[in-house]
Design a protein around this motif. Structure first.
Motif, PDB file in Angstrom:
ATOM      1  N   SER A 223       3.719 -32.327 -35.878  1.00  8.97           N
ATOM      2  CA  SER A 223       3.923 -33.034 -34.602  1.00  8.97           C
ATOM      3  C   SER A 223       2.726 -32.874 -33.685  1.00  8.97           C
ATOM      4  O   SER A 223       2.729 -33.370 -32.574  1.00  8.97           O
ATOM      5  CB  SER A 223       5.183 -32.540 -33.879  1.00  8.97           C
ATOM      6  OG  SER A 223       4.957 -31.268 -33.308  1.00  8.97           O
ATOM      7  N   HIS A 224       1.696 -32.168 -34.164  1.00  8.09           N
ATOM      8  CA  HIS A 224       0.434 -32.048 -33.415  1.00  8.09           C
ATOM      9  C   HIS A 224       0.655 -31.441 -32.031  1.00  8.09           C
ATOM     10  O   HIS A 224       0.123 -31.919 -31.035  1.00  8.09           O
ATOM     11  CB  HIS A 224      -0.251 -33.415 -33.284  1.00  8.09           C
ATOM     12  CG  HIS A 224      -0.392 -34.133 -34.587  1.00  8.09           C
ATOM     13  ND1 HIS A 224      -1.229 -33.708 -35.593  1.00  8.09           N
ATOM     14  CD2 HIS A 224       0.227 -35.246 -35.055  1.00  8.09           C
ATOM     15  CE1 HIS A 224      -1.138 -34.516 -36.614  1.00  8.09           C
ATOM     16  NE2 HIS A 224      -0.262 -35.462 -36.330  1.00  8.09           N
ATOM     17  N   SER A 269      -3.400 -39.118 -21.322  1.00  4.25           N
ATOM     18  CA  SER A 269      -3.411 -40.500 -21.805  1.00  4.25           C
ATOM     19  C   SER A 269      -4.090 -41.366 -20.746  1.00  4.25           C
ATOM     20  O   SER A 269      -4.675 -40.855 -19.780  1.00  4.25           O
ATOM     21  CB  SER A 269      -1.987 -40.981 -22.062  1.00  4.25           C
ATOM     22  OG  SER A 269      -1.244 -41.018 -20.854  1.00  4.25           O
ATOM     23  N   ALA A 303       7.342 -37.553 -27.931  1.00  4.64           N
ATOM     24  CA  ALA A 303       6.028 -38.081 -28.288  1.00  4.64           C
ATOM     25  C   ALA A 303       5.832 -39.510 -27.785  1.00  4.64           C
ATOM     26  O   ALA A 303       4.814 -39.834 -27.162  1.00  4.64           O
ATOM     27  CB  ALA A 303       5.847 -38.020 -29.805  1.00  4.64           C
ATOM     28  N   GLU A 304       6.810 -40.367 -28.041  1.00  2.00           N
ATOM     29  CA  GLU A 304       6.682 -41.765 -27.619  1.00  2.00           C
ATOM     30  C   GLU A 304       6.640 -41.879 -26.102  1.00  2.00           C
ATOM     31  O   GLU A 304       5.872 -42.682 -25.551  1.00  2.00           O
ATOM     32  CB  GLU A 304       7.840 -42.589 -28.183  1.00  2.00           C
ATOM     33  CG  GLU A 304       7.696 -44.083 -27.953  1.00  2.00           C
ATOM     34  CD  GLU A 304       8.778 -44.887 -28.658  1.00  2.00           C
ATOM     35  OE1 GLU A 304       8.807 -46.116 -28.470  1.00  2.00           O
ATOM     36  OE2 GLU A 304       9.588 -44.289 -29.387  1.00  2.00           O
ATOM     37  N   GLU A 308       2.112 -40.467 -27.320  1.00  2.00           N
ATOM     38  CA  GLU A 308       1.541 -39.857 -28.519  1.00  2.00           C
ATOM     39  C   GLU A 308       1.963 -40.635 -29.761  1.00  2.00           C
ATOM     40  O   GLU A 308       2.975 -41.343 -29.760  1.00  2.00           O
ATOM     41  CB  GLU A 308       2.003 -38.394 -28.634  1.00  2.00           C
ATOM     42  CG  GLU A 308       1.554 -37.521 -27.470  1.00  2.00           C
ATOM     43  CD  GLU A 308       2.182 -36.146 -27.510  1.00  2.00           C
ATOM     44  OE1 GLU A 308       1.624 -35.227 -26.894  1.00  2.00           O
ATOM     45  OE2 GLU A 308       3.243 -35.980 -28.148  1.00  2.00           O
ATOM     46  N   GLU A 309       1.216 -40.469 -30.832  1.00  2.00           N
ATOM     47  CA  GLU A 309       1.546 -41.135 -32.086  1.00  2.00           C
ATOM     48  C   GLU A 309       2.799 -40.509 -32.694  1.00  2.00           C
ATOM     49  O   GLU A 309       2.928 -39.288 -32.755  1.00  2.00           O
ATOM     50  CB  GLU A 309       0.387 -41.004 -33.076  1.00  2.00           C
ATOM     51  CG  GLU A 309       0.654 -41.677 -34.411  1.00  2.00           C
ATOM     52  CD  GLU A 309      -0.446 -41.433 -35.422  1.00  2.00           C
ATOM     53  OE1 GLU A 309      -0.395 -42.039 -36.519  1.00  2.00           O
ATOM     54  OE2 GLU A 309      -1.354 -40.618 -35.127  1.00  2.00           O
ATOM     55  N   VAL A 310       3.725 -41.354 -33.124  1.00  2.00           N
ATOM     56  CA  VAL A 310       4.945 -40.886 -33.786  1.00  2.00           C
ATOM     57  C   VAL A 310       4.721 -40.993 -35.285  1.00  2.00           C
ATOM     58  O   VAL A 310       4.731 -42.084 -35.856  1.00  2.00           O
ATOM     59  CB  VAL A 310       6.171 -41.722 -33.353  1.00  2.00           C
ATOM     60  CG1 VAL A 310       7.410 -41.273 -34.121  1.00  2.00           C
ATOM     61  CG2 VAL A 310       6.395 -41.603 -31.851  1.00  2.00           C
ATOM     62  N   ALA A 311       4.464 -39.842 -35.926  1.00  2.00           N
ATOM     63  CA  ALA A 311       4.096 -39.865 -37.338  1.00  2.00           C
ATOM     64  C   ALA A 311       4.882 -38.863 -38.178  1.00  2.00           C
ATOM     65  O   ALA A 311       4.828 -38.935 -39.405  1.00  2.00           O
ATOM     66  CB  ALA A 311       2.601 -39.576 -37.490  1.00  2.00           C
ATOM     67  N   GLN A 315       9.497 -36.143 -34.827  1.00  2.00           N
ATOM     68  CA  GLN A 315       9.214 -37.016 -33.690  1.00  2.00           C
ATOM     69  C   GLN A 315      10.031 -38.304 -33.730  1.00  2.00           C
ATOM     70  O   GLN A 315       9.978 -39.086 -32.789  1.00  2.00           O
ATOM     71  CB  GLN A 315       7.726 -37.376 -33.679  1.00  2.00           C
ATOM     72  CG  GLN A 315       6.798 -36.184 -33.498  1.00  2.00           C
ATOM     73  CD  GLN A 315       5.348 -36.572 -33.680  1.00  2.00           C
ATOM     74  OE1 GLN A 315       4.978 -37.186 -34.678  1.00  2.00           O
ATOM     75  NE2 GLN A 315       4.514 -36.236 -32.704  1.00  2.00           N
TER      76      GLN A 315
END
Length: 366
Positions: A223-224, A269, A303-304, A308-311, A315
């Motif tokens: 999840s970074h 951001s 994250a969203e 942030e990127e949801v990967a 997340q």
């Protein structure tokens, strides 16, 4: 599909008797009482209350006894009982700074206002079996009584908020006072995308093992985010309601809670400056592992919201929230034990037909 079950009614009734027999065990051994479970298996009781969504230690202990120690079954029993209870009203929001602390630790500041309170914990034990516990009647050495401070103890995050280093609330809408009335997942189905209030409700009664695995995945790079345990506190707090005929809050009792505030770095951001963000966890009773795992997953699910990127699985709202409930998971898996005779016969006939067609095709080719 389940007609065949009716023919085994006598066997089912006998299964009830066998269950009661194995639950009791050897009659020569003293029976385990509900009060013993409540007093001596407190962490099990706390977990059943948290995931069963009912704060009642006696009922949770009874459920554990009835379930023979099967925690998921005990949670099912308590949740089913909860469905029969009337809704009398809503309590006032809890101010956890007013918690009468039994334990309070922070991994971010050694010296903090109010001090650190180690309290009761396994953290400093060596995890070696203590065979002295096998000797009945041996009383533990009494611990020194911790001072009880009735004054509110500010949270660790307040120090960072004062410096503008961490978000003051759980998101831009909360900071601007635009947070809508929180949904009630006991009365309305979960929909996606779910607001944070709904996500927290779901996680609060989610399966501890599932949340622990999801939280662990975030620490392994899925999840970074790098978490710090800003503050973990456990203690008792008064619960208040405001009766319509009175118009002012009235204390109706106390409950034990465990709260966790996780601190995570946020690089910023286009619209948000770099700062720390937070993840939040709360559990009935003494449930630090549950509260910490919940806080990790809560931050991952944001994250969203934070751009942030949801990967990663942790997340993804639908993945996490749709699989977190132990009742739904256990029910869906265990329903496979029920008769599926008609379904299986249909599949059996299909496979036989496909094999016959394959054999015919090979014969014609030869």
């Amino acid at each position: 599909m389940y007609v065949a079950v009716k023919g085994g009614e006598r066997a089912i009734l006998n299964s009830y008797r066998l269950l009661a027999e194995v639950r009791r065990g050897d009659p020569a051994v003293p029976e385990l009482g509900v009060e013993q479970i409540r007093q001596q298996l407190g962490l099990a009781v706390d977990r059943v209350m948290a995931e069963g969504s009912v704060y009642d230690p006696e009922l949770a202990a009874l459920a554990i006894k009835q379930a023979r120690g099967d925690m998921v079954e005990a949670i099912f029993l308590l949740r089913a009982f909860r469905a029969t209870l009337p809704r009398l009203g809503y309590t006032e929001p809890l101010d956890t700074s007013r918690m009468r602390l039994a334990r309070r630790v922070s991994a971010t500041f050694k010296d903090l206002p109010g001090g650190q309170v180690l309290g009761s914990t396994f953290d400093y034990t060596q995890r070696l079996l203590d065979f002295s516990l096998a000797v009945e009647g041996a009383a533990p050495e009494p611990a020194a009584e911790a001072p009880s401070d009735a004054e509110p103890v500010p949270g660790v995050l307040d120090l960072l908020i004062a410096e503008g280093l961490i978000e003051a609330s759980g998101g831009p809408s909360e900071a601007a006072g635009r947070e809508p009335e929180p949904p009630d997942l006991t009365r309305a189905s979960l929909t996606f995308p779910a607001p944070r209030a709904a996500r927290l409700q779901n996680l609060a009664r989610g399966d501890e093992g599932f949340l622990l695995a999801m939280g662990y995945s975030t620490q392994r790079g899925y999840s970074h985010s790098h978490p710090f345990a800003g503050e973990i506190r456990h203690g008792s707090i008064e619960v208040e309601i405001v009766p319509e005929e009175l118009g002012f809050p009235v204390c109706i009792g106390e409950i034990e809670l465990t709260e966790c505030q996780m601190i995570n770095q946020f690089a910023g951001s286009k619209t948000e400056a770099p700062k720390f963000t937070r993840g939040y966890g709360l559990a009935f009773g003494h449930g630090e592992r549950k509260a910490m795992a919940m806080a990790l997953v809560d931050r991952a699910l944001r994250a969203e919201d934070l751009g942030e990127e949801v990967a990663s699985p942790a997340q993804m709202q639908e993945f996490v929230l749709s699989h977190s409930d132990s009742l739904e998971a256990s029910g869906f898996v265990q329903h496979l034990k029920l008769p599926h005779y008609v379904d299986f016969q249909a599949e059996l006939e299909l496979v036989r037909r496909m094999l016959a067609e394959r054999d015919n095709a090979q014969s014609e080719a030869a």
